[in-house]
Design an enzyme around this catalytic site. Structure first.
Site, PDB file in Angstrom:
ATOM      1  CG  ASP A 107      -1.786   0.969   1.298  1.00  0.00           C
ATOM      2  OD1 ASP A 107      -2.108   1.734   0.433  1.00  0.00           O
ATOM      3  OD2 ASP A 107      -2.097   1.566   2.469  1.00  0.00           O
ATOM      4  CG  ASP A 166      -3.944  -1.605   2.812  1.00  0.00           C
ATOM      5  OD1 ASP A 166      -4.102  -1.253   1.824  1.00  0.00           O
ATOM      6  OD2 ASP A 166      -3.367  -0.825   3.883  1.00  0.00           O
TER       7      ASP A 166
END
Length: 1058
Positions: free
Chosen positions: A389, A784
């Site tokens: 991420d 995530d």
């Protein structure tokens, strides 16, 4: 079944304050244990026997009771029981501590109101419908609907760190238009209708049907997640709240999120299984060959030996079966059952090393490295593709309001003024035009930030001094669910427009300019249109002091600009947003719209009807919001800076040198993500970058991919990077997944922007399906989690967005730069150590069974063991296990600093090179060589003259077996010394102790007059011939290893390190 499944989907009806006595309601009992006292042994043994090797040994043990009298069943039974008992004890102790923790939780005292009286009961006896009293001294015991708070606003603040790790306080409100009175008859409290419990911590649909027993139609009051106190949260402040229990025990959202979500297995399982199968196949081949020889001998030799009695019919089916199984039992030691126990031990220590590594400890957050899946330790050294991420992972997610763009002018926030580069002048907010004031007023109102009440309400400061301190004081008390919102309000406060908080849906803005207080503006908050990842915006409806209703919105430019009136200013703002993004800044567009009373009334009516729905409420609300979020007047755009994580560039460069291909998957704009990618060295400056943006046609995408592939082939010396947006990714995943994966994997770096959480996990799944790569995903936010759980290895970072990612991950670290040490050091060590352990086990079992196979040639293939049963029992457990297991846990081929200084060493262990077929064959051949050496040296010593003892006695069968096993133990332990790279005093101690343990146990056993070794070892130890044989045979076995080690240290290892 159909009836029960449909029943589960029906809404729950819970009478407030009156638990239904006729229905069996679920208690609030929590159970995290796997076993009970009755189920422990059967369940645990069942789980262990699911391993093929364990089940194989069980069958061998059972067969050995009926076949082959020369091998005691205890030979296979004792190692099996030892391994299973140790494993069961480990599981049992862990489960016992879980049960103790459950007991503490279940017996915690909880205050409830029953029959109008407050009483204290154990937490486990709370049931749905109970009125539960909670204060700041205790955690919320189950999921509650907040009915009443002692605060004036009928709300409370909660800390949700136990749920998602977020430390900021969140407001929970009592339902609007619902009045709770402790003196009311419970019949008038109403009934809660809600959906069955789900694991979603951010979603709840329900309603209160007030006065449900009255004659009139009950009033429906909507309930959302903002009305729910979830189990595990803690109330902050002096408030005392009362809530109605709805979900209890294992049905609470916390417990549903605590359940096991999946099973990941390490890539090492593949080569372990392959090696085990190879050993089993080898064993069967040896058994079959020996059986054929045995049949030949039985036909030719046995009939001539009249003293053996009448000949046996060796062609009988049972006799064939028995003979074959006799050899199978004899050589079952070739399959290393105890290896699995040692592997678990190695993994436990590997996890301990990571948790106790001070370089993976963050002092600021008091967080060590977290290990949630120690069975994946070795795969930390096998990662080829790293998915990351951006926000909060590569960046700190600590926002600073730097710039804004309003009405064609760019402004920089400098202290408490706005600097305009166009005019080279600085302004106070009060000196700017109406457009700028409207813009900052929208920012100060369009948010969900709450202000915590100051604990120092009795300050003695004078009014003027308080005014000078109000900005810093108020900023410290802002509680925001998003760092963007807090940064924006901090910027507004520094400019003098200070959000003071809310009180009963009244919002207050104070204006302080030039040290002068211009008063407080009051706004009535009518409705909040919540942010969601699908909407990518949030809105608020307020009524100002003039009675005018305004709709303010802020969000991603892709979600705001298309809803604005098309003007020249809109195009200029869009262009400026692109420029901000190129600087790596996070941007938001801000807009407003004036609503009429009729428009607002229609909107409220629609929302009220939707909010009492139990199913599809979110979809219906989103559609309702779409009808009002149109025809905006664009106010401007904000630009916030998100600083890079410490040493993120060095970490990424090091990982790329280690052979990892790094993919950044983010929901940010292309320009912002690309700028951050360049800044953190994810994308090299000299890279040939290909952009695939907003392409929806299959043919065009295919042509572009073909062109990129040609460029990669022609520009070998220049790295290629790929930048893609979410629209293009969705088409690629649907229509060209294989070609996309092939081309992307050839690129040095890949950057995917504007992705949803689902798209992130789909990309990870696509690469996993190739079967050629070990993937890892690292992130810090709830968005995530799907990516982290989909990857082979999930690594969570405890960040500003909370700890949900860290808790869902296999490993958790505090900072991104720790990833370098986690992979390059711990990953390398764990992978190297496991490979050594598995190969040494195979080698060890070859040398002990090899001598038994050779002995069959000289005992008429009778399936007789050459070793005493004692040796077979203790060889795998004591004689050689401790020395090499300790080495497998502690060995270091390279120092930690060397591994960090030379990341390319990571490539040497990739794709399980240390446990390749080549390495396996080398170890097996080495074992075969040593087997031949040991056996025939012993055979040569006794062949011509077997008078080897000091008193002139001859050596017997027991002596021959003892000669073999003693050299095996010495050679096996000394080989540990030769293959080690990092020796300590403990290594030497374990080697010496293992050899001494063999000598001592054999000596004590030979004192037993009933044993077959009676007095044999006494004579053995006093025979110079035996000691000479041991020394010469040991040197002959280990001489090739010593020579190869010397060559490797002098030439090969040195060239590798270069």
């Amino acid at each position: 079944m159909l009836r029960s499944s449909s029943k589960e989907k029906e809404p729950l009806r819970i009478t407030i304050g009156t638990p239904n006595q006729q229905k069996r309601l679920p208690f609030n009992r929590v159970r995290t244990t796997k076993y009970t006292w009755l189920t422990f042994i059967p369940l645990n043994f069942y789980e262990q026997f699911r391993r093929a090797v364990y089940f194989y040994f069980l069958l061998i043990t059972i067969i050995s009771f009926f076949v082959n009298d020369t091998i005691s069943p205890l030979t296979s039974l004792l190692p099996l029981l030892f391994v299973m008992i140790v494993t069961a004890l480990k599981e049992g102790i862990e489960d016992y501590w879980r049960s103790q923790n459950d007991k503490i939780v279940n017996t915690a005292k909880v205050a409830v109101i029953r029959n109008g009286k407050e009483q204290c009961i154990d937490s486990e006896y709370v049931v749905p419908g109970d009125l539960v009293v909670v204060t700041s001294t205790t955690y919320v015991p189950c999921d509650l609907v907040l009915l009443h708070s002692s605060s004036a606003e009928n709300m409370c603040f909660v800390n949700t760190a136990n749920l998602d790790g977020e430390t900021n306080l969140k407001p929970i409100f009592a339902p609007t238009n619902y009045t709770y009175n402790v003196n009311d008859d419970v019949k008038h409290l109403g009934c809660i209708v809600c959906e069955p419990s789900t694991p979603d911590l951010y979603k709840f649909n329900g309603r209160i049907e007030a006065n449900a027993d009255g004659e009139d139609k009950p009033e429906s009051i909507p309930l959302t997640i903002e009305n729910i106190l979830l189990r595990g949260v803690r109330i902050r402040g002096p408030e005392r709240v009362v809530g109605c229990a709805i979900y209890t025990g294992m049905l609470t959202k916390l417990q549903l999120n605590s359940r096991y979500t999946g099973n990941k297995s390490a890539s090492s399982e593949l080569y372990i299984n392959k090696f085990i199968i190879a050993l089993i196949v080898g064993m069967v081949v040896v058994v079959f060959i020996l059986y054929l020889f045995e049949r030949q001998k039985s036909a030719e030799v046995y009939p001539t030996l009249y003293y053996l009695g009448p000949p046996i019919n060796y062609n009988a089916i049972w006799q064939i079966f028995e003979d074959f199984l006799s050899f199978l039992i004899l050589f079952n030691y070739m399959v290393p059952i105890s290896m699995y126990m040692n592997i678990e031990l190695y993994r436990v220590f590997g996890a301990l090393f990571m948790r106790s590594d001070l370089n993976l400890y963050d002092e600021e957050t008091n967080q060590p490295c977290g290990v949630n899946a120690s069975n994946l330790n070795e795969d930390l050294g096998q990662i080829n593709i790293l998915f990351s991420d951006k926000t909060g992972t590569l960046t700190k997610n600590q926002m600073l309001f730097l710039k804004c763009y309003v009405n064609g002018h760019n402004y920089l926030l400098q202290n408490n003024q706005l600097y305009c580069p166009n005019t080279d002048e600085s302004y106070e907010l009060c000196a700017t035009d109406t457009n700028v004031n409207n813009f900052f007023e929208a920012l100060a109102l369009c948010h969900t930030v709450e202000v915590i009440t100051s604990s120092d309400d009795n300050s003695t400061e004078t009014p003027s001094n308080q005014e000078s301190l109000i900005t810093s004081d108020i900023i410290d008390r802002y509680q925001a669910s998003s760092p963007d919102e807090k940064a924006i309000l901090e910027g507004c406060a520094k400019l003098g427009l200070i959000f003071q908080g809310t009180n009963c849906n009244s919002m207050y803005l104070t204006r302080i300019f030039g040290g002068r207080n211009y008063g407080v503006a009051h706004y009535e908050r009518l409705h909040v249109l919540e942010f969601s990842s699908e909407r990518k915006r949030m809105s608020i409806i307020v009524r100002d002091e003039m009675g005018i209703i305004w709709l303010y919105s802020k969000g991603a430019e892709a979600a705001i600009l298309p809803r604005c009136k098309p003007t020249f200013s809109t195009a200029l703002t869009d262009a400026q947003i692109v420029d901000y993004a190129k600087e790596g800044l996070r941007t938001l567009a801000v807009a407003k719209r004036r609503l009429t009373e009729e428009e607002y009334a229609r909107f409220v009516t629609s929302c009220k009807d939707i909010n009492i729905q139990i199913t599809d409420r979110n979809k219906l609300l989103a559609a309702c919001y779409e009808t009002i979020e149109v025809d905006y007047d664009l106010l401007g755009a904000t630009a916030l800076e998100d600083a890079l994580q410490d040493d993120v560039d060095k970490t990424l460069i090091s990982l790329q040198e280690a052979g990892l291909k790094i993919w950044v998957l983010t929901g940010d704009k292309v320009e912002t993500a690309f700028s951050i990618g360049m800044a953190c060295k994810h994308i090299p400056q000299i890279a040939n970058v290909h952009f695939l943006i907003n392409i929806t046609e299959r043919e065009e995408l295919q042509n572009r991919l073909n062109q990129i592939e040609l460029d990669i082939a022609s520009l070998i010396s220049k790295p290629t990077c790929l930048v893609i947006d979410g629209i293009t990714v969705s088409v690629l995943l649907l229509k060209l997944p294989e070609q996309f994966a092939d081309v992307a994997l050839k690129c040095k770096a890949v950057l995917c922007c504007r992705l949803s959480p689902l798209q992130k996990s789909e990309i990870v799944l696509l690469i996993k399906k190739s079967g050629k790569h070990i993937t890892a995903a690292v992130g810090d936010g709830a968005n995530d989690v799907s990516m982290i759980q989909e990857a082979h290895i999930g690594i969570g970072i405890s960040g500003v967005e909370g700890k949900q990612a860290a808790r869902s991950a296999d490993y958790a670290i505090a900072k991104f730069f720790m990833l370098q040490r986690l992979l390059l050091v711990h990953g390398h060590y764990n992978n190297e150590r496991l490979a050594f352990m598995v190969l040494f086990y195979c080698y060890k079992n070859i040398i002990i069974t090899g001598c038994m196979a050779l002995f069959q040639v000289y005992d008429l293939y009778s399936a007789t063991s050459v070793y005493n049963e004692l040796f077979l029992w203790l060889f795998d457990i004591i004689y050689i296990s401790f020395s090499f297991t300790y080495l497998a846990i502690s060995d270091k081929h390279y120092s930690e600093s060397t591994l960090l200084r030379f990341p390319t060493l990571y490539k040497g262990i990739a794709h399980n090179k240390l446990a390749s077929w080549k390495a396996f064959v080398i170890w097996i051949l080495n074992g075969v060589f040593q087997t031949l050496t040991i056996f025939f040296f012993a055979y040569a010593v006794l062949y011509d003259c077997n008078v080897v003892f000091k008193q002139g006695q001859t050596a017997d069968f027991s002596t021959f077996g003892t000669m073999l096993i003693m050299v095996l133990v010495i050679v096996g332990n000394l080989k540990v010394l030769l293959v080690s790279h990092y020796m300590s005093y403990l290594n030497f101690a374990f080697i010496i102790a293992s050899i001494f343990a063999f000598i001592l146990s054999t000596y004590l056993y030979n004192l037993d007059s009933s044993s077959t070794l009676y007095h044999v070892y006494n004579m053995f130890l006093t025979s110079p011939s035996m000691w000479l044989y041991i020394i010469i045979c040991t040197v002959a076995c280990l001489l090739p290893d010593f020579v190869m080690r010397a060559i490797n240290d002098m030439f090969l290892d040195r060239s590798k390190s270069k």
